[in-house]
Each structure stands twice: as C-alpha cells, then as structure tokens.
Design a protein around this motif. Structure first.
Motif, PDB file in Angstrom:
ATOM      1  N   ALA A 129       0.824  -1.215   0.000  1.00 24.26           N
ATOM      2  CA  ALA A 129       0.000   0.000   0.000  1.00 24.26           C
ATOM      3  C   ALA A 129       0.854   1.260   0.000  1.00 24.26           C
ATOM      4  O   ALA A 129       0.577   2.208  -0.744  1.00 24.26           O
ATOM      5  N   GLN A 130       1.916   1.295   0.823  1.00 23.74           N
ATOM      6  CA  GLN A 130       2.745   2.503   0.889  1.00 23.74           C
ATOM      7  C   GLN A 130       3.498   2.722  -0.421  1.00 23.74           C
ATOM      8  O   GLN A 130       3.607   3.848  -0.896  1.00 23.74           O
ATOM      9  N   ARG A 131       3.989   1.664  -1.009  1.00 26.61           N
ATOM     10  CA  ARG A 131       4.702   1.783  -2.281  1.00 26.61           C
ATOM     11  C   ARG A 131       3.774   2.345  -3.366  1.00 26.61           C
ATOM     12  O   ARG A 131       4.182   3.177  -4.164  1.00 26.61           O
ATOM     13  N   LEU A 132       2.520   1.878  -3.393  1.00 20.20           N
ATOM     14  CA  LEU A 132       1.555   2.391  -4.360  1.00 20.20           C
ATOM     15  C   LEU A 132       1.260   3.865  -4.089  1.00 20.20           C
ATOM     16  O   LEU A 132       1.232   4.680  -5.019  1.00 20.20           O
ATOM     17  N   ARG A 133       1.065   4.227  -2.822  1.00 19.14           N
ATOM     18  CA  ARG A 133       0.825   5.635  -2.487  1.00 19.14           C
ATOM     19  C   ARG A 133       2.019   6.500  -2.896  1.00 19.14           C
ATOM     20  O   ARG A 133       1.855   7.603  -3.408  1.00 19.14           O
ATOM     21  N   ASP A 134       3.235   5.994  -2.676  1.00 23.39           N
ATOM     22  CA  ASP A 134       4.441   6.734  -3.068  1.00 23.39           C
ATOM     23  C   ASP A 134       4.497   6.912  -4.592  1.00 23.39           C
ATOM     24  O   ASP A 134       4.854   7.990  -5.086  1.00 23.39           O
ATOM     25  N   MET A 135       4.149   5.863  -5.316  1.00 25.89           N
ATOM     26  CA  MET A 135       4.143   5.943  -6.772  1.00 25.89           C
ATOM     27  C   MET A 135       3.125   6.983  -7.237  1.00 25.89           C
ATOM     28  O   MET A 135       3.420   7.823  -8.084  1.00 25.89           O
ATOM     29  N   GLU A 136       1.930   6.956  -6.656  1.00 26.37           N
ATOM     30  CA  GLU A 136       0.887   7.926  -7.008  1.00 26.37           C
ATOM     31  C   GLU A 136       1.335   9.350  -6.676  1.00 26.37           C
ATOM     32  O   GLU A 136       1.136  10.273  -7.471  1.00 26.37           O
ATOM     33  N   ALA A 137       1.964   9.525  -5.516  1.00 20.32           N
ATOM     34  CA  ALA A 137       2.437  10.852  -5.120  1.00 20.32           C
ATOM     35  C   ALA A 137       3.523  11.338  -6.081  1.00 20.32           C
ATOM     36  O   ALA A 137       3.536  12.509  -6.472  1.00 20.32           O
ATOM     37  N   GLY A 138       4.408  10.453  -6.462  1.00 21.60           N
ATOM     38  CA  GLY A 138       5.455  10.812  -7.416  1.00 21.60           C
ATOM     39  C   GLY A 138       4.885  11.209  -8.763  1.00 21.60           C
ATOM     40  O   GLY A 138       5.313  12.205  -9.378  1.00 21.60           O
ATOM     41  N   THR A 143       3.315  15.561 -12.811  1.00 22.96           N
ATOM     42  CA  THR A 143       2.316  15.876 -13.835  1.00 22.96           C
ATOM     43  C   THR A 143       1.671  17.218 -13.523  1.00 22.96           C
ATOM     44  O   THR A 143       1.643  17.649 -12.364  1.00 22.96           O
ATOM     45  N   PRO A 144       1.128  17.866 -14.545  1.00 21.70           N
ATOM     46  CA  PRO A 144       0.479  19.160 -14.303  1.00 21.70           C
ATOM     47  C   PRO A 144      -0.720  19.009 -13.379  1.00 21.70           C
ATOM     48  O   PRO A 144      -1.302  17.928 -13.259  1.00 21.70           O
ATOM     49  N   GLY A 145      -1.106  20.099 -12.752  1.00 18.67           N
ATOM     50  CA  GLY A 145      -2.239  20.086 -11.842  1.00 18.67           C
ATOM     51  C   GLY A 145      -3.528  19.643 -12.499  1.00 18.67           C
ATOM     52  O   GLY A 145      -4.392  19.068 -11.855  1.00 18.67           O
ATOM     53  N   ASN A 146      -3.664  19.881 -13.804  1.00 15.38           N
ATOM     54  CA  ASN A 146      -4.864  19.468 -14.529  1.00 15.38           C
ATOM     55  C   ASN A 146      -4.597  18.147 -15.253  1.00 15.38           C
ATOM     56  O   ASN A 146      -4.928  17.984 -16.411  1.00 15.38           O
ATOM     57  N   PHE A 147      -4.001  17.211 -14.532  1.00 17.28           N
ATOM     58  CA  PHE A 147      -3.545  15.971 -15.148  1.00 17.28           C
ATOM     59  C   PHE A 147      -4.655  15.157 -15.775  1.00 17.28           C
ATOM     60  O   PHE A 147      -4.418  14.382 -16.677  1.00 17.28           O
ATOM     61  N   PHE A 148      -5.879  15.331 -15.322  1.00  9.65           N
ATOM     62  CA  PHE A 148      -6.972  14.532 -15.870  1.00  9.65           C
ATOM     63  C   PHE A 148      -7.537  15.232 -17.085  1.00  9.65           C
ATOM     64  O   PHE A 148      -8.385  16.098 -16.990  1.00  9.65           O
ATOM     65  N   ARG A 149      -7.003  14.873 -18.236  1.00  9.05           N
ATOM     66  CA  ARG A 149      -7.466  15.445 -19.494  1.00  9.05           C
ATOM     67  C   ARG A 149      -8.160  14.350 -20.285  1.00  9.05           C
ATOM     68  O   ARG A 149      -7.648  13.251 -20.433  1.00  9.05           O
ATOM     69  N   LEU A 150      -9.320  14.689 -20.798  1.00  6.79           N
ATOM     70  CA  LEU A 150     -10.115  13.719 -21.543  1.00  6.79           C
ATOM     71  C   LEU A 150      -9.726  13.630 -23.006  1.00  6.79           C
ATOM     72  O   LEU A 150     -10.236  12.788 -23.727  1.00  6.79           O
TER      73      LEU A 150
END
Length: 158
Positions: A129-138, A143-150
């Motif tokens: 779980a921590q490794r996944l959270r670290d990957m997501e945080a990295g 990535t830009p703040g608006n990373f969710f682009r459709l």
C-alpha cells in the motif's frame, strides 16, 4: 529492458507508464464485458466521461475530447446505437441537441469506478500500500495540476 544496476534507459519510463495504463484499461474492459458491457471500448470511456452527468453538445464533446465536431458526432452516434447515450433537445436553445447519458451509460461509469477501486486494491496488495501511495504521489508531483485530461483519444490519433 533495463540493466542489472536497476537503472532503466530513459525510453523505458513512458513505455512502463503506458504498459501500466494499458494493463488497467484492459482489465477494466474485460470486467465490464463480464458485467454486461461487452461493446464498450476505451475511447467510449473517455467520451462518456466527457459527456458527464450534465450532457454535452457535439461541439462541446469535440472540444473536451480534442477531436472535431464531426468525430465527436460519430462517437455519439456509436454510443447512441449501443444504448449508452441519447440526444435530447437543449432546454436553452431549441436548435441544439444535447447528448446525455442513459441509465445504461451511467451504469457503465458507476461500474467502471467500482472496478478501478478493485484494481487499485489489487495493485496495493501486490506492490504494498505505501509503495503504491508513493508511486501515485510521485506521478502527481511530475504531472500538471490538470492531469486529468479527456482529450487522450485525440492526442493519440492527432
């Protein structure tokens, strides 16, 4: 791919990120098919998200997806034929049609969200779980703040 020291060549990073994305999306669609949505394709998911609960005109859909109005219209036609969207009169402008989700379209999005939660849980179990959270945080940090682009379908094909 990679060398024994653990350092990957630069070109491996985007390939690994894409492979992870593709793995998640392929698993999502296999599960969606098993749950009654066998005709949905990845591009359909982007379109359903872009339409959203409020609906969208073909022009709005095209802008959100980064494709032409005509391409957006074709996607909407396909989704309508599959029963995921319907076209209705715009309550603000009788000359326009709004593409909106049907009950089937909403069901597909709700199921997708549930499946993504299950897949994330699997990744957390496999990686920790921590490794996944670290990957997501990295990834969030890089990535830009608006990373969710459709507009990914337009970006891949444009």
């Amino acid at each position: 791919m990679g060398d024994p020291t653990g350092d990957e060549p630069g070109f491996a990073l985007p390939l690994l990120l894409f492979a992870g994305f593709r793995t998640l999306i392929d698993r999502l669609h296999a599960e969606l098919a098993a749950q009654g949505h066998p005709d949905l394709r990845p591009a359909h998911g982007f379109a359903l998200q872009a339409i959203g609960r409020a609906g969208a005109t073909a022009s709005e859909l095209g802008r959100r997806l980064g494709v032409s109005k005509q391409a957006a219209g074709k996607t909407a036609d396909r989704l309508e034929a599959l029963g995921y969207v319907e076209r209705v009169d715009d309550s603000h402008d009788a000359r326009r049609k709004v593409v909106r989700l049907t009950t089937r379209g909403v069901d597909a999005l709700v199921r997708s969200a549930q499946i993504f939660e299950e897949l994330r849980t699997e990744w957390a179990a496999a990686l920790g779980a921590q490794r996944l959270r670290d990957m997501e945080a990295g990834l969030r940090a890089m990535t830009p703040g608006n990373f969710f682009r459709l507009d990914a379908p337009g970006w891949f094909t444009g």
